[in-house]
Design a protein around this motif. Structure first.
Motif, PDB file in Angstrom:
ATOM      1  N   SER A  99       0.824  -1.206   0.000  1.00  0.00           N
ATOM      2  CA  SER A  99       0.000   0.000   0.000  1.00  0.00           C
ATOM      3  C   SER A  99       0.862   1.262   0.000  1.00  0.00           C
ATOM      4  N   VAL A 100       0.244   2.364  -0.369  1.00  0.00           N
ATOM      5  CA  VAL A 100       0.958   3.627  -0.458  1.00  0.00           C
ATOM      6  C   VAL A 100       0.212   4.662   0.391  1.00  0.00           C
ATOM      7  N   LEU A 101       0.966   5.354   1.236  1.00  0.00           N
ATOM      8  CA  LEU A 101       0.358   6.349   2.119  1.00  0.00           C
ATOM      9  C   LEU A 101       0.831   7.746   1.736  1.00  0.00           C
ATOM     10  N   PRO A 102      -0.053   8.589   1.266  1.00  0.00           N
ATOM     11  CA  PRO A 102       0.361   9.959   0.987  1.00  0.00           C
ATOM     12  C   PRO A 102       0.460  10.768   2.284  1.00  0.00           C
ATOM     13  N   TYR A 103       1.350  11.769   2.307  1.00  0.00           N
ATOM     14  CA  TYR A 103       1.466  12.591   3.528  1.00  0.00           C
ATOM     15  C   TYR A 103       1.621  14.058   3.181  1.00  0.00           C
ATOM     16  N   ASP A 104       1.204  14.921   4.115  1.00  0.00           N
ATOM     17  CA  ASP A 104       1.588  16.339   4.059  1.00  0.00           C
ATOM     18  C   ASP A 104       2.934  16.508   4.729  1.00  0.00           C
ATOM     19  N   LYS A 105       2.997  15.962   5.978  1.00  0.00           N
ATOM     20  CA  LYS A 105       4.251  15.974   6.743  1.00  0.00           C
ATOM     21  C   LYS A 105       4.501  14.556   7.214  1.00  0.00           C
ATOM     22  N   LEU A 106       5.782  14.205   7.202  1.00  0.00           N
ATOM     23  CA  LEU A 106       6.172  12.848   7.587  1.00  0.00           C
ATOM     24  C   LEU A 106       7.111  12.931   8.781  1.00  0.00           C
ATOM     25  N   LEU A 107       6.891  12.059   9.773  1.00  0.00           N
ATOM     26  CA  LEU A 107       7.821  11.976  10.900  1.00  0.00           C
ATOM     27  C   LEU A 107       8.467  10.600  10.906  1.00  0.00           C
ATOM     28  N   LEU A 108       9.794  10.575  10.901  1.00  0.00           N
ATOM     29  CA  LEU A 108      10.518   9.314  11.024  1.00  0.00           C
ATOM     30  C   LEU A 108      10.894   9.132  12.492  1.00  0.00           C
ATOM     31  N   ALA A 109      10.309   8.118  13.105  1.00  0.00           N
ATOM     32  CA  ALA A 109      10.599   7.813  14.513  1.00  0.00           C
ATOM     33  C   ALA A 109      10.953   6.341  14.573  1.00  0.00           C
ATOM     34  N   THR A 110      11.980   5.994  13.802  1.00  0.00           N
ATOM     35  CA  THR A 110      12.309   4.584  13.582  1.00  0.00           C
ATOM     36  C   THR A 110      13.213   4.004  14.664  1.00  0.00           C
ATOM     37  N   GLY A 111      13.655   4.827  15.621  1.00  0.00           N
ATOM     38  CA  GLY A 111      14.382   4.306  16.772  1.00  0.00           C
ATOM     39  C   GLY A 111      15.769   3.792  16.456  1.00  0.00           C
ATOM     40  N   SER A 112      16.233   2.879  17.307  1.00  0.00           N
ATOM     41  CA  SER A 112      17.531   2.268  17.064  1.00  0.00           C
ATOM     42  C   SER A 112      17.394   0.765  17.228  1.00  0.00           C
ATOM     43  N   THR A 113      18.426   0.068  16.838  1.00  0.00           N
ATOM     44  CA  THR A 113      18.391  -1.383  16.844  1.00  0.00           C
ATOM     45  C   THR A 113      19.712  -1.874  17.451  1.00  0.00           C
ATOM     46  N   PRO A 114      19.701  -3.015  18.129  1.00  0.00           N
ATOM     47  CA  PRO A 114      20.938  -3.459  18.788  1.00  0.00           C
ATOM     48  C   PRO A 114      22.103  -3.587  17.810  1.00  0.00           C
ATOM     49  N   ARG A 115      23.273  -3.153  18.249  1.00  0.00           N
ATOM     50  CA  ARG A 115      24.488  -3.331  17.430  1.00  0.00           C
ATOM     51  C   ARG A 115      24.804  -4.820  17.427  1.00  0.00           C
ATOM     52  N   LYS A 116      25.031  -5.349  16.232  1.00  0.00           N
ATOM     53  CA  LYS A 116      25.285  -6.788  16.125  1.00  0.00           C
ATOM     54  C   LYS A 116      26.751  -7.092  16.452  1.00  0.00           C
ATOM     55  N   LEU A 117      26.962  -8.208  17.095  1.00  0.00           N
ATOM     56  CA  LEU A 117      28.324  -8.646  17.401  1.00  0.00           C
ATOM     57  C   LEU A 117      28.925  -9.206  16.116  1.00  0.00           C
ATOM     58  N   PRO A 118      29.994  -8.572  15.619  1.00  0.00           N
ATOM     59  CA  PRO A 118      30.533  -9.006  14.311  1.00  0.00           C
ATOM     60  C   PRO A 118      31.434 -10.216  14.493  1.00  0.00           C
ATOM     61  N   MET A 119      30.837 -11.367  14.592  1.00  0.00           N
ATOM     62  CA  MET A 119      31.627 -12.553  14.921  1.00  0.00           C
ATOM     63  C   MET A 119      30.928 -13.782  14.384  1.00  0.00           C
ATOM     64  N   PRO A 120      31.668 -14.747  13.822  1.00  0.00           N
ATOM     65  CA  PRO A 120      31.004 -15.981  13.391  1.00  0.00           C
ATOM     66  C   PRO A 120      30.665 -16.833  14.618  1.00  0.00           C
ATOM     67  N   GLY A 121      29.783 -17.794  14.431  1.00  0.00           N
ATOM     68  CA  GLY A 121      29.501 -18.746  15.506  1.00  0.00           C
ATOM     69  C   GLY A 121      28.259 -18.439  16.300  1.00  0.00           C
ATOM     70  N   LEU A 122      27.636 -17.265  16.012  1.00  0.00           N
ATOM     71  CA  LEU A 122      26.414 -16.929  16.738  1.00  0.00           C
ATOM     72  C   LEU A 122      25.272 -17.819  16.232  1.00  0.00           C
ATOM     73  N   GLY A 123      24.377 -18.209  17.142  1.00  0.00           N
ATOM     74  CA  GLY A 123      23.246 -19.056  16.743  1.00  0.00           C
ATOM     75  C   GLY A 123      21.999 -18.662  17.493  1.00  0.00           C
ATOM     76  N   PRO A 124      21.017 -19.577  17.530  1.00  0.00           N
ATOM     77  CA  PRO A 124      19.723 -19.245  18.138  1.00  0.00           C
ATOM     78  C   PRO A 124      19.790 -18.946  19.640  1.00  0.00           C
ATOM     79  N   ARG A 125      20.862 -19.379  20.312  1.00  0.00           N
ATOM     80  CA  ARG A 125      20.983 -19.099  21.749  1.00  0.00           C
ATOM     81  C   ARG A 125      21.742 -17.788  22.014  1.00  0.00           C
ATOM     82  N   CYS A 126      22.029 -17.046  20.942  1.00  0.00           N
ATOM     83  CA  CYS A 126      22.678 -15.747  21.085  1.00  0.00           C
ATOM     84  C   CYS A 126      21.640 -14.699  20.681  1.00  0.00           C
ATOM     85  N   VAL A 127      21.198 -13.904  21.652  1.00  0.00           N
ATOM     86  CA  VAL A 127      20.050 -13.027  21.379  1.00  0.00           C
ATOM     87  C   VAL A 127      20.328 -11.573  21.767  1.00  0.00           C
ATOM     88  N   TYR A 128      19.438 -10.712  21.298  1.00  0.00           N
ATOM     89  CA  TYR A 128      19.508  -9.277  21.587  1.00  0.00           C
ATOM     90  C   TYR A 128      18.213  -8.865  22.276  1.00  0.00           C
TER      91      TYR A 128
END
Ligand SMILES: Cc1cc2nc3c(=O)[nH]c(=O)nc-3n(C[C@H](O)[C@H](O)[C@H](O)COP(=O)(O)OP(=O)(O)OC[C@H]3O[C@@H](n4cnc5c(N)ncnc54)[C@H](O)[C@@H]3O)c2cc1C
Ligand code: FES
Lengths: 412, 104
Positions: A99-128
């Motif tokens: 779908s497409v939403l037209p706007y007069d004014k737009l507010l981006l309040a997209t927040g932040s997201t956890p910084r990922k640990l840059p490392m191999p070996g992470l799996g389902p028991r490694c969470v944020y």
């Protein structure tokens, strides 16, 4: 000429987006307000996710506004859908459901997201930990005897460590820096928090990097540079957060450690605003230094300020940053940016509570960091915040003396 | 039921300040305004139930110590994020240097 029927569109139904939508109605704006969020819930408060709320048998969302209240205020909440593109020329946003939403004014309040640990070996028991869904998944593992490894000695990890201990899990915190809470918290205060965790049975390993992680889906094995190895039933990674800027960047908006906005929270496109964790803005109290804050009250205040400016109030941001954290019976509050300080004055408040006042070279109060049981430091931190806002230069002797009320300095 | 209860002496609260008062298993907050009048509300913030008496009084506003939620302590009205539920207020009178509140 804009078509008034398009109305206001807010992307991100978190603390900031939710507050902005409510504020538009409080300001008596009567055009369409649409709040788009990729989570399935109404806007809710994140701070309880790592604190006591985690400890309850069945954690619940602490909603900022229920679906019923949103409906009553004619705020259209589109949930579980992502905004995927902004067509600036057409003044429209495309959503993941096509779908497409037209706007007069737009507010981006997209927040932040956890910084990922840059490392191999992470799996389902490694969470944020960022969302209520994350919190529920983590909560399921916080049972007596389960071994929880927390990677990163920042606020979220430490608060979660306290909650996990309360539930009887065994907890190890791994921090690569020489001490916990390196960023923004004075060593004197970090030490008290460190001691509180140790007294509660949390193991804290500082100054030791991780060399490898192996997650076989049942347990996680972590090898440290110092030679130590540990295994855990769950590893929670809390190594900071990064602003969510992809949508804005693809639309060609200026990005500078977050979506760059001016003092009115306007991005490089005059009809697009950004607020909360996702934006960087000039902080007036420190001479317009550009900062990005990851703090709850900032998200609230900026949501409301963005709403006012979407209605063309032309109001500049003037707040002093403020942050709090709770761990065990201790509460920490920080007003201002302590890295602006060159000298420190300590004020003891009794019961072990104290405040460190941070002064700039010219004697201006630039920050105050306090810790103590319950809400022991709250009133004085609030007064300090007002002094910082006034750019006051209180006498260090007065700040240090318990006999002198801070309120009297404010009147001076 | 509608008895007046003695909460404190007038001199126990500074001007533009607040004090905690516990009675019958309940907690109240008693305020002295900058123009020297007394008021009473429920003692716990409607956001997360912390003691308002640890907060800061400015004019006719009490600011919660935990997350700075604001209420008008004369009317109980919630005045801004994160609080949205109003505080209950109670009648107050001053008699022979004592502050009395009517606990309904
Ligand atoms: C566990 C935890 C504990 C915290 N504790 C404290 C604390 O004690 N004190 C404090 O001051 N701060 C604390 N914070 C920080 C505080 O919660 C944040 O600063 C605040 O939530 C920021 O609000 P926001 O609206 O900017 O972002 P968010 O609350 O992150 O909301 C952004 C929302 O936008 C959504 N979104 C992103 N992109 C899109 C898209 N393209 N389309 C649709 N939706 C999208 C996200 O999924 C999210 O729901 C804590 C944070 C966490 C995670
Ligand atoms: S507990 Fe009072 S504002 Fe949150």
């Amino acid at each position: 000429m804009t078509d008034m029927a398009r109305g206001m569109v807010i992307i991100g139904a978190g603390e900031c987006g939710g507050r902005a939508a409510l504020a538009l109605r409080e300001l008596a704006y009567d055009g369409p307000v649409t709040l788009v969020g990729d989570e399935p819930h109404p806007p809710y408060e994140r701070p309880p996710l790592s604190k006591d709320a985690m400890v309850s048998e069945a954690p619940e969302i602490k909603a900022i506004a229920s679906e019923a209240i949103l409906a009553e205020k004619s705020i259209r909440h589109i949930h579980s859908v992502q905004a995927v593109a902004i067509d600036r020329a057409a003044h429209a946003v495309r959503l993941s459901d096509g779908s497409v939403l037209p706007y007069d004014k737009l507010l981006l309040a997209t927040g932040s997201t956890p910084r990922k640990l840059p490392m191999p070996g992470l799996g389902p028991r490694c969470v944020y930990l960022r969302t209520f869904t994350d919190a529920l998944a983590i909560r399921a593992h916080l049972t007596a005897g389960n071994r929880i490894a927390i990677i990163g000695g920042g606020f979220i990890g430490l608060e979660l460590a306290a909650a996990a201990r309360k539930l009887g899990a065994s907890v190890t915190v791994i921090e690569a820096q020489p001490r916990i809470l390196m960023r923004g918290v004075p060593a004197e205060i970090a030490e008290i928090i460190h001691e509180a965790h140790v007294a509660e049975g949390v193991k804290i390993l500082c100054g030791d990097g991780i060399v490898s992680i192996a997650d076989d889906g049942k347990q996680v094995r972590i090898a440290l540079a110092g030679g130590q190895e540990l295994s855990a039933d769950l590893a929670v990674i809390g190594i900071g957060a990064v602003p969510v800027t992809g949508l804005a960047a693809e639309a060609g908006l200026t990005i500078d450690n977050g979506i760059a906005v001016d003092a009115e929270l306007r991005s490089s496109d005059p009809d697009i605003f950004a607020a909360g964790d996702c934006c960087s803005f000039p902080l007036a109290v420190y001479g317009g230094r550009r900062v990005r804050l990851e703090a709850w009250r900032n998200a609230q205040e900026q949501g409301a300020l963005a709403a006012r400016n979407m209605l063309d109030t032309g109001e500049a941001h003037a707040a002093v940053p403020w942050f709090w954290s709770d761990q065990y019976g201790l509460s920490l509050q920080i007003a201002g940016l302590s890295d602006e300080g060159r000298s420190t004055v300590r004020r003891d408040l009794g019961d072990g509570a104290f405040i460190l006042f941070h002064l700039a070279e010219d004697g201006r109060l630039v920050a105050a960091s306090g810790i103590g049981p319950g809400n022991a430091v709250a009133r004085d931190i609030r007064l300090a915040e007002m002094l910082i806002g006034k750019r006051a230069k209180p006498a260090p002797e007065a700040l240090g003396s318990q006999a002198i009320k801070l309120k009297s300095l404010l009147a001076a | 039921m509608n008895d007046w209860v003695e909460a404190c002496a007038t001199g126990d609260i500074d001007e533009e300040d607040v004090m905690r008062f516990d009675h019958g298993g309940r907690t109240f907050a008693i305020y002295r305004s900058p123009d020297d009048e007394f008021f009473a509300t429920d003692g716990l913030c409607t956001h997360e139930k912390v003691h308002l008496a640890d907060g800061l009084v400015m004019d006719d506003i009490i600011e919660c110590p935990k997350h700075n939620g604001r209420f008008n302590y004369k009317t109980g009205d919630a005045r801004g994020a994160p609080v949205c539920v109003n505080l209950k207020t109670y009648p107050v009178k001053v008699d022979a240097g004592k502050v009395l509140i009517q606990i309904g």
